[in-house]
Design a protein around this motif. Structure first.
Motif, short mmCIF file in Angstrom:
data_model
loop_
_atom_site.label_atom_id
_atom_site.label_comp_id
_atom_site.label_asym_id
_atom_site.label_seq_id
_atom_site.Cartn_x
_atom_site.Cartn_y
_atom_site.Cartn_z
N LEU A 79 -20.77 -7.36 0.40
CA LEU A 79 -20.20 -8.63 -0.03
C LEU A 79 -18.70 -8.62 0.17
O LEU A 79 -18.00 -7.69 -0.26
N ARG A 96 -22.09 -14.79 -4.94
CA ARG A 96 -22.22 -13.33 -5.04
C ARG A 96 -23.28 -12.98 -6.10
O ARG A 96 -24.11 -12.09 -5.88
N VAL A 110 -19.84 -4.38 -3.18
CA VAL A 110 -18.82 -5.42 -3.21
C VAL A 110 -17.52 -4.80 -2.70
O VAL A 110 -16.98 -3.88 -3.32
N GLN A 113 -12.11 -6.06 -4.64
CA GLN A 113 -11.85 -7.36 -5.25
C GLN A 113 -10.82 -7.24 -6.37
O GLN A 113 -10.77 -6.23 -7.09
N ILE A 138 -19.21 -1.79 -7.12
CA ILE A 138 -18.14 -2.78 -7.10
C ILE A 138 -16.81 -2.07 -6.91
O ILE A 138 -16.44 -1.20 -7.71
#
Length: 310
Positions: A79, A96, A110, A113, A138
């Protein structure tokens, strides 16, 4: 650190974190089919990183072209990174979340971010949903985001990593810098924070040229017509985005910064692109501290970037 050493350091960190996770079969989605050159730079870095792992033919899509296909359990879903994890940019974040819910048997990563929630209740609900996924990783691209995810998303693997745009190789300024030319990149969206600079130079105040009607790259104007067409197949939109629109927008960003002797910016990726081009830049904060957090985590180690007020 000097430019080459700093870029090498960021790339090494990204590779250490992400290379063990991406596997050999993956798709990249949530891509930025819009005018923010900063997000396009992240996308370019993601592609170059995957190509450096000898992963060819990675299929990419945006939230508008992703069709939620059936995938083998061996496929890793990647992502797109950036600064839209949370409730400030809800459309991207909702997409998402839908992907994470739709593919419980696939590893999901991910890319780095920045995380921001105006309402912590939303973070609690998202953390509950994400906790149900057994193989979700993440990446937080700054210390503020890493700490926040560590407080709320305790069931998931949280990893610190720099912005993916640092994986872009081969960029060069298209014009020689003129010490008498100065630029303030002042964002025009809801992340803007009041900014003032102290200089005797005449300063050009602009945002990314892709937001200006007269300077949108032709490839970008054509792409927007394709994206919102009801007759053009989504796969053709993805191909045009990757092969024509993305490189045109990257070059537009390079041309935009080239030629200035002094740069101030409220946009994080103007500072990151300045590092890649070997230009000096003074970074200013956005509305919720994203730029300061990224500077304190990574950019403070670059000899090309200063932070306003420090």
């Amino acid at each position: 650190m000097e430019r080459k050493e700093f870029i090498s350091y960021c790339r090494k960190r990204i590779r250490e974190v992400l290379a063990p996770l991406v596997g050999t079969e993956c798709i990249l989605t949530g891509l930025p089919y819009h005018r923010n050159i900063g997000d396009i730079l992240i996308w370019e870095g993601e592609v170059q990183f995957l190509e450096s792992l000898d992963l060819k033919g990675i299929r990419g899509s945006s939230r508008m072209t992703f069709t939620f296909p059936a995938l083998p359990e061996s496929a890793v879903i990647l992502l797109h990174g950036g600064g839209n994890f949370g409730d400030l940019w809800p459309e991207e974040h909702l997409f998402r979340t839908k992907v994470i819910q739709a593919y419980p048997r696939n590893r999901i990563v991910v890319f780095p971010q920045t995380v921001w929630y105006g309402n912590e209740a939303s973070a609690v609900e998202d953390a509950r949903i994400y906790a149900a996924h057994p193989d979700l990783h993440i990446c937080a691209r700054d210390g503020m985001s890493y700490d926040f995810l560590g407080r709320f998303f305790t069931a998931n693997d949280i990893l610190p990593a720099p912005d993916m745009a640092f994986c872009i190789d081969g960029l060069r300024p298209s014009r020689q810098a003129d010490p008498a030319r100065a630029l303030l990149v002042r964002r025009t969206d809801k992340e803007l924070k009041d900014c003032d600079i102290d200089t005797d130079l005449a300063v050009e105040v602009r945002d990314w040229p892709s937001y200006e009607r007269t300077t949108v790259p032709p490839a970008g104007r054509v792409f927007e017509k394709l994206l919102f067409s009801r007759v053009v197949p989504r796969r053709l939109v993805d191909i045009y985005a990757a092969r024509v629109m993305r490189p045109a927008m990257v070059q537009s960003g390079v041309d935009f910064l080239s030629g200035y002797g002094q740069i101030w910016s409220t946009r994080l990726h103007v500072a990151i692109l300045s590092v890649l081009l070997g230009l000096r830049c003074t970074l200013m904060d956005n509305s919720y501290g994203k730029n300061r957090a990224f500077y304190d985590t990574w950019l403070k180690d670059s000899d090309l970037i200063d932070f306003a007020g420090l």
